[in-house]
Write a protein that holds these residues in place. Structure first.
Motif, PDB file in Angstrom:
ATOM      1  N   ASN A 138       0.834  -1.195   0.000  1.00  0.00           N
ATOM      2  CA  ASN A 138       0.000   0.000   0.000  1.00  0.00           C
ATOM      3  C   ASN A 138       0.870   1.247   0.000  1.00  0.00           C
ATOM      4  N   PRO A 139       0.300   2.412  -0.325  1.00  0.00           N
ATOM      5  CA  PRO A 139       1.106   3.633  -0.420  1.00  0.00           C
ATOM      6  C   PRO A 139       1.499   4.231   0.921  1.00  0.00           C
ATOM      7  N   VAL A 140       0.983   3.703   2.017  1.00  0.00           N
ATOM      8  CA  VAL A 140       1.333   4.240   3.339  1.00  0.00           C
ATOM      9  C   VAL A 140       2.547   3.524   3.922  1.00  0.00           C
ATOM     10  N   TRP A 141       2.496   2.198   3.953  1.00  0.00           N
ATOM     11  CA  TRP A 141       3.539   1.413   4.614  1.00  0.00           C
ATOM     12  C   TRP A 141       4.414   0.618   3.649  1.00  0.00           C
ATOM     13  N   GLY A 142       4.055   0.551   2.398  1.00  0.00           N
ATOM     14  CA  GLY A 142       4.820  -0.241   1.451  1.00  0.00           C
ATOM     15  C   GLY A 142       4.371  -1.686   1.436  1.00  0.00           C
ATOM     16  N   ALA A 143       5.254  -2.586   1.031  1.00  0.00           N
ATOM     17  CA  ALA A 143       4.916  -3.986   0.834  1.00  0.00           C
ATOM     18  C   ALA A 143       5.451  -4.865   1.957  1.00  0.00           C
ATOM     19  N   THR A 144       4.755  -5.959   2.193  1.00  0.00           N
ATOM     20  CA  THR A 144       5.211  -6.991   3.127  1.00  0.00           C
ATOM     21  C   THR A 144       5.810  -8.142   2.327  1.00  0.00           C
ATOM     22  N   GLY A 145       7.006  -8.553   2.719  1.00  0.00           N
ATOM     23  CA  GLY A 145       7.665  -9.677   2.064  1.00  0.00           C
ATOM     24  C   GLY A 145       7.425 -10.975   2.802  1.00  0.00           C
ATOM     25  N   ASN A 146       7.512 -12.073   2.086  1.00  0.00           N
ATOM     26  CA  ASN A 146       7.316 -13.393   2.671  1.00  0.00           C
ATOM     27  C   ASN A 146       8.544 -13.780   3.502  1.00  0.00           C
ATOM     28  N   PRO A 147       8.372 -14.250   4.736  1.00  0.00           N
ATOM     29  CA  PRO A 147       9.537 -14.621   5.558  1.00  0.00           C
ATOM     30  C   PRO A 147      10.414 -15.707   4.951  1.00  0.00           C
ATOM     31  N   PRO A 388       6.607 -12.569  -6.948  1.00  0.00           N
ATOM     32  CA  PRO A 388       7.194 -11.361  -6.363  1.00  0.00           C
ATOM     33  C   PRO A 388       6.128 -10.368  -5.910  1.00  0.00           C
ATOM     34  N   TRP A 389       6.363  -9.726  -4.765  1.00  0.00           N
ATOM     35  CA  TRP A 389       5.415  -8.724  -4.303  1.00  0.00           C
ATOM     36  C   TRP A 389       5.407  -7.501  -5.220  1.00  0.00           C
ATOM     37  N   SER A 390       6.447  -7.340  -6.012  1.00  0.00           N
ATOM     38  CA  SER A 390       6.506  -6.203  -6.935  1.00  0.00           C
ATOM     39  C   SER A 390       5.487  -6.328  -8.060  1.00  0.00           C
ATOM     40  N   ALA A 391       4.995  -7.548  -8.311  1.00  0.00           N
ATOM     41  CA  ALA A 391       3.917  -7.746  -9.286  1.00  0.00           C
ATOM     42  C   ALA A 391       2.593  -7.542  -8.553  1.00  0.00           C
ATOM     43  N   PRO A 392       1.726  -6.665  -9.050  1.00  0.00           N
ATOM     44  CA  PRO A 392       0.501  -6.360  -8.298  1.00  0.00           C
ATOM     45  C   PRO A 392      -0.381  -7.577  -8.034  1.00  0.00           C
ATOM     46  N   HIS A 393      -0.416  -8.516  -8.982  1.00  0.00           N
ATOM     47  CA  HIS A 393      -1.287  -9.670  -8.832  1.00  0.00           C
ATOM     48  C   HIS A 393      -0.860 -10.738  -9.834  1.00  0.00           C
ATOM     49  N   VAL A 394      -1.411 -11.925  -9.689  1.00  0.00           N
ATOM     50  CA  VAL A 394      -1.132 -13.022 -10.612  1.00  0.00           C
ATOM     51  C   VAL A 394      -1.923 -12.787 -11.900  1.00  0.00           C
ATOM     52  N   THR A 395      -1.255 -12.853 -13.029  1.00  0.00           N
ATOM     53  CA  THR A 395      -1.921 -12.591 -14.310  1.00  0.00           C
ATOM     54  C   THR A 395      -2.265 -13.858 -15.082  1.00  0.00           C
ATOM     55  N   HIS A 396      -1.491 -14.936 -14.898  1.00  0.00           N
ATOM     56  CA  HIS A 396      -1.726 -16.180 -15.631  1.00  0.00           C
ATOM     57  C   HIS A 396      -1.529 -17.373 -14.692  1.00  0.00           C
ATOM     58  N   ILE A 397      -2.348 -18.388 -14.869  1.00  0.00           N
ATOM     59  CA  ILE A 397      -2.200 -19.643 -14.138  1.00  0.00           C
ATOM     60  C   ILE A 397      -2.336 -20.786 -15.126  1.00  0.00           C
ATOM     61  N   ASP A 398      -1.304 -21.603 -15.220  1.00  0.00           N
ATOM     62  CA  ASP A 398      -1.300 -22.766 -16.116  1.00  0.00           C
ATOM     63  C   ASP A 398      -1.706 -22.367 -17.535  1.00  0.00           C
ATOM     64  N   GLY A 399      -1.181 -21.222 -17.984  1.00  0.00           N
ATOM     65  CA  GLY A 399      -1.439 -20.742 -19.333  1.00  0.00           C
ATOM     66  C   GLY A 399      -2.733 -19.980 -19.515  1.00  0.00           C
ATOM     67  N   ARG A 478      17.634 -11.342   3.832  1.00  0.00           N
ATOM     68  CA  ARG A 478      18.436 -10.263   3.273  1.00  0.00           C
ATOM     69  C   ARG A 478      17.522  -9.143   2.800  1.00  0.00           C
ATOM     70  N   ALA A 479      18.020  -7.929   2.822  1.00  0.00           N
ATOM     71  CA  ALA A 479      17.231  -6.792   2.363  1.00  0.00           C
ATOM     72  C   ALA A 479      16.930  -6.937   0.878  1.00  0.00           C
ATOM     73  N   VAL A 480      15.721  -6.540   0.501  1.00  0.00           N
ATOM     74  CA  VAL A 480      15.300  -6.599  -0.887  1.00  0.00           C
ATOM     75  C   VAL A 480      15.537  -5.259  -1.552  1.00  0.00           C
ATOM     76  N   SER A 486       9.491   1.083  -1.142  1.00  0.00           N
ATOM     77  CA  SER A 486       9.558   1.790  -2.422  1.00  0.00           C
ATOM     78  C   SER A 486       8.805   0.999  -3.475  1.00  0.00           C
ATOM     79  N   ILE A 487       7.518   1.239  -3.590  1.00  0.00           N
ATOM     80  CA  ILE A 487       6.693   0.500  -4.531  1.00  0.00           C
ATOM     81  C   ILE A 487       6.093   1.442  -5.547  1.00  0.00           C
ATOM     82  N   VAL A 488       5.760   0.891  -6.693  1.00  0.00           N
ATOM     83  CA  VAL A 488       5.068   1.630  -7.744  1.00  0.00           C
ATOM     84  C   VAL A 488       3.718   0.977  -7.935  1.00  0.00           C
TER      85      VAL A 488
END
Length: 509
Positions: A138-147, A388-399, A478-480, A486-488
């Protein structure tokens, strides 16, 4: 019990240590804060904190335990609260610029019940903006990464809670669920997420009080800790007409359900939802291991009706009710995902709405027929390994291209339509080495039955290293780059192909 590193202990074990005097709430909170300071910067699971108040409350809890008079069943346990849920005196932003200064004066009733049981509200957990989507950023806190890999998504919308639990930052956290927001992040972070039946946990802030599409619920590392939370939060509220007050001890003594007595159904794709080949194979491997241990395990046709279109309409009407006015008044304070959701809602008609509610009723009746003679129905929780969290959402599944940005949540949101309980259990790892979640669906209002089944299933899964709950190696975090904050923001895909379908037509079941 090793209390030298207590943050990885279960909530029950910590409480037992408080009772024996081996550990105090103050010492435990200090350990959590130290661990948070080391780990949270890598995953960004926790956002706003109220450390000073937490320290004072931990000191008071320590004194109560020393006097042998704990306040309640959770006395002294630090708690993470989803940032969509009001916390008195603690910033609650909903991940939105519109609420960056919002400090509620009262708690959401679920939070108030946890406080009354002695839980200490330490921090808020990160969410997508307004809870929209399966990727916590989100634009307030940024993204959460998977542990397990901070470059990958923790899911959403309860992604901050799931990541915090998986990384041992806190022992218990809250969540909420419309289309899978409790279950999806729990599955891909390797913890337990539970969507209760709509009447179990009062939700008096639901924008449409007579719509059960959205529920509140607990998140924990195992089923027993989850039940511990549920005992504190279940019950009705006069402002939630769908909630009910059952006996206070409803979840105290669950029936024993030996694995050998269970009758299970399963569906690898919940009626044809797209699913990655590796996830399908992992799920079927789990079924192969489970089947010889139970009384019955058979495939079930879960094509219950026009589930995707129903969810689109029910979700949209709730979203429109909550945000249409504010978004028209101050459109600049809402991101493109919110505006896209509102546009979708405005495209539906009253005829669409009437059809959706009638079709949901047909779906429930079809599900009830499938549940005849079964204790639970199993499916995968998530159709793909986390990206990746940098991708807003999943666009394709199994083609197959997703026609709408949340379509990849079909395995969970289809289960939401019955109004009954659903739980995801960690069940080892998928082919990519990430956590794999096993979803279990129960009969409407069959919460105690499903939890008893889940407890037996968890014991079976935990006995085998291949299917036991995986733990992230936090020493390898490790830091990403770029930094998590810093998200777009990219506009989501929001044009369901079924939007123009004849609402009088539904799938025969």
């Amino acid at each position: 019990m090793d209390i030298s590193t207590p943050t990885g202990l279960s909530a029950r074990t910590v409480l037992a240590a408080f009772a024996r005097g081996d550990l105090t709430p103050s010492a435990y909170l200090e350990a959590c804060l130290s661990h948070i300071s080391r780990v949270n910067p890598f995953i960004n699971a926790l956002t706003a904190f109220n450390t000073e108040r937490a320290v004072a409350e931990a000191a008071a809890a320590t004194a109560r335990w020393q006097d042998g008079a704990p306040k309640g069943a959770l006395d002294g346990l630090p708690l993470g609260v989803k940032d969509l849920q009001d916390t008195a005196g603690l910033l609650t932003t909903h991940g939105s610029p519109r609420a960056v200064a919002n400090v509620p004066s009262t708690d959401l009733p679920m939070v108030a019940r946890l406080r009354a049981a002695g839980a200490i509200v330490l921090a808020k957990t990160n969410v997508p903006e307004m809870g929209a989507g399966g990727n916590t950023r989100n634009p307030v806190w940024g993204a959460t990464g998977n542990p397990f890999n901070p470059a990958l998504t923790a899911g959403g919308s309860s992604g901050g809670s799931a990541a915090a639990l998986a990384a041992d930052l806190l022992p218990i956290c809250t969540g909420s669920d419309t289309g899978g927001s409790l279950r999806l992040p729990a599955a891909i972070c390797g913890i337990v997420g539970y969507r209760p039946s709509v009447d179990v946990v009062a939700h008096p802030t639901r924008p449409l009080g007579w719509s059960g599409i959205s529920v509140l619920g607990p998140m924990a590392r195992d089923v027993e800790d989850l039940i511990l939370m549920l005992r504190a939060v279940h019950g009705g509220h006069p402002n939630d007409p769908l909630s009910m007050s059952y006996p206070a001890d409803r979840f105290d003594r669950l029936a024993e359900r030996p694995l050998s007595t269970l009758r299970l159904g399963y569906s690898e794709d919940f009626g044809g939802a797209p699913i990655d080949a590796d996830i399908r194979a992992t799920f079927l491997k789990r079924i192969e291991a489970i089947a010889p241990q139970v009384s019955e395990c058979r495939a079930v046709d879960m094509g219950l009706g026009a589930m995707d279109r129903v969810f689109d309409i029910l979700r949209a009407e709730s979203f429109l009710t909550a945000f249409d006015g504010p978004a028209r008044e101050t459109p600049e304070l809402f991101g493109p995902t919110i505006h896209a959701n509102l546009e979708l809602g405005r495209s539906f008609t009253l005829t669409d709405r009437g059809w959706a509610h009638a079709e949901q009723t047909r779906i429930l009746r079809a599900f009830n027929a499938r549940m005849e003679g079964l204790d639970a129905i199993l499916t995968p929780t998530v159709p793909v390994s986390p990206g990746p969290w940098s991708a807003p959402h999943v666009t394709h599944i199994d083609g197959e291209e997703m026609d709408i940005y949340y379509r990849w949540l079909a395995l969970t949101y289809r289960g939401s339509l019955t109004g009954g309980p659903a739980i995801t259990l960690p069940a080892g790892r998928d082919g990519s080495g990430m956590p794999f979640g096993l979803q279990m669906l129960g009969a409407s209002r069959g919460d105690t039955d499903l939890l008893a089944v889940a407890r037996s299933m968890e014991s079976f899964l935990e006995a085998d290293p291949e299917t036991a709950r995986p733990r992230p190696d936090l020493s390898k975090l490790r830091a990403v780059t770029p930094a998590l904050r810093s998200i777009v923001t990219h506009p989501p895909v929001l044009h369901p192909q079924r939007r123009g379908a004849d609402p009088s037509v539904h799938t025969a079941v």
